[in-house]
Design a protein around this motif. Structure first.
Motif, mmCIF file in Angstrom:
data_model
loop_
_atom_site.group_PDB
_atom_site.id
_atom_site.type_symbol
_atom_site.label_atom_id
_atom_site.label_comp_id
_atom_site.label_asym_id
_atom_site.label_seq_id
_atom_site.Cartn_x
_atom_site.Cartn_y
_atom_site.Cartn_z
ATOM 1 N N ASN A 145 0.820 -1.203 0.000
ATOM 2 C CA ASN A 145 0.000 0.000 0.000
ATOM 3 C C ASN A 145 0.855 1.255 0.000
ATOM 4 O O ASN A 145 1.866 1.323 0.709
ATOM 5 C CB ASN A 145 -0.912 0.019 1.233
ATOM 6 N N PRO A 147 1.857 4.961 1.086
ATOM 7 C CA PRO A 147 1.677 5.635 2.374
ATOM 8 C C PRO A 147 0.614 6.720 2.283
ATOM 9 O O PRO A 147 0.310 7.231 1.201
ATOM 10 C CB PRO A 147 3.059 6.241 2.646
ATOM 11 N N GLN A 148 0.055 7.079 3.418
ATOM 12 C CA GLN A 148 -0.883 8.192 3.467
ATOM 13 C C GLN A 148 -0.146 9.492 3.160
ATOM 14 O O GLN A 148 0.958 9.715 3.644
ATOM 15 C CB GLN A 148 -1.532 8.282 4.850
ATOM 16 N N GLU A 150 -0.560 13.868 2.592
ATOM 17 C CA GLU A 150 -1.410 15.018 2.883
ATOM 18 C C GLU A 150 -1.931 15.646 1.597
ATOM 19 O O GLU A 150 -1.251 15.678 0.573
ATOM 20 C CB GLU A 150 -0.615 16.063 3.667
ATOM 21 N N THR A 152 -4.339 14.802 -0.513
ATOM 22 C CA THR A 152 -4.626 13.949 -1.670
ATOM 23 C C THR A 152 -6.019 13.352 -1.517
ATOM 24 O O THR A 152 -6.182 12.149 -1.397
ATOM 25 C CB THR A 152 -3.588 12.830 -1.821
ATOM 26 N N SER A 153 -7.023 14.222 -1.487
ATOM 27 C CA SER A 153 -8.387 13.752 -1.298
ATOM 28 C C SER A 153 -8.955 13.107 -2.550
ATOM 29 O O SER A 153 -9.822 12.244 -2.477
ATOM 30 C CB SER A 153 -9.284 14.921 -0.870
ATOM 31 N N LYS A 155 -9.165 10.601 -5.532
ATOM 32 C CA LYS A 155 -8.682 9.235 -5.712
ATOM 33 C C LYS A 155 -7.634 9.135 -6.814
ATOM 34 O O LYS A 155 -6.673 8.385 -6.718
ATOM 35 C CB LYS A 155 -9.852 8.309 -6.010
ATOM 36 N N ARG A 158 -3.776 9.166 -6.183
ATOM 37 C CA ARG A 158 -3.077 8.018 -5.616
ATOM 38 C C ARG A 158 -2.845 6.949 -6.671
ATOM 39 O O ARG A 158 -2.459 5.833 -6.350
ATOM 40 C CB ARG A 158 -3.876 7.435 -4.448
#
Length: 262
Positions: A145, A147-148, A150, A152-153, A155, A158
């Motif tokens: 996966n 990483p999270q 900031e 990046t709302s 989709k 990503r």
């Protein structure tokens, strides 16, 4: 500035060429196109000669890689199919089928007579995958996966575009649409080495590579590039850009420790 001269030029495909790869140890070149084909070329006597055309994809070919021995090639296309074919046999050996939009770039990892390892960029899933197989179809080995990050709302930000193995095949890096790069330690089962991802780009990371020095005691770099295209009066200019270069110690353990400290 380095000025490059054109050595050979030919009309290779009916539509745009999206991927190329040299066959190690041979004067052979592979090209992948929007016309849904991969072509194998012999470069000799100052000319390019097409020696084989691989077909079967339902949409454009977007990624090509050749294993270090020059025995196998892997290609992926917009139909979410990844095909592995033997370069000498000129036939498909394996196929990996993903769901629509859930695959993009593909790359070889470790290749031995007993097994073949392949990494696949997971596209809209925001993941990368490793597969391993021998004479049978490759099976999913690891799901990694991103990483999270900031801000990046959306989709699509990503979306994972490309993958690359370190020369010792112990690390896997993946570039994403949001301009970040993730690096995992495969020897530890896929541990993420930098929780926030490597940052610095403001455009999608479409390709990446480790230098050969990353496998020995000399300094190694992770260098990320993207292409920026601008059109003016019908003319397109392509500018290759490197806006982040990371200098890292090269042996695997030192490289791992450096990433964990970022």
């Amino acid at each position: 500035m380095v000025r490059a001269n054109t050595l050979l030029k030919t009309l290779a495909h009916d539509e745009g060429v999206w991927a190329t790869a040299w066959v190690s140890g041979h004067s052979q070149l592979l090209t992948g196109s929007v016309d849904e084909s991969v072509k194998q070329w012999q470069t000799a006597d100052e000319k390019l000669e097409c020696t084989h055309t691989y077909t079967g994809h339902a949409l454009g070919v977007i990624s090509l890689d050749v294993d270090p021995s020059g025995t196998y090639a892997v290609c992926s296309s917009l139909d979410s199919m990844i095909r592995v074919f033997g370069i000498e046999e000129k036939s498909v050996k394996h196929m990996i089928e993903r769901q629509p939009t859930e695959s993009w770039g593909a790359a070889f990892g470790s290749v031995t007579p007993e097994s073949t390892q392949i990494a696949v960029a997971g596209g809209s899933k925001g993941q990368a995958y490793t597969y391993r197989g021998s004479n049978e179809e490759p099976q999913l080995e690891l799901t990694l996966n991103l990483p999270q990050a900031e801000g990046t709302s959306q989709k699509k930000e990503r979306f994972v575009l490309c993958v690359a193995f370190s020369p010792d095949k112990q690390l896997l890096a993946a570039g994403a649409m949001d301009g970040t790069v993730a690096v995992w330690d495969l020897a530890s089962g896929g541990q993420l080495l930098h929780m926030g991802g490597l940052k610095g780009h403001h455009k999608p990371v479409r390709n990446l590579a480790f230098t050969p020095g990353a496998a020995n005691s000399e300094p190694g770099w992770i260098i990320m590039y993207y292409l920026c295209c601008q059109g003016a009066r019908g003319r397109t200019e392509v500018v290759a850009m490197c806006d982040l270069t990371l200098l890292l110690p090269a042996p695997h353990e030192e490289l791992k420790n450096a990433l964990e400290c970022l």
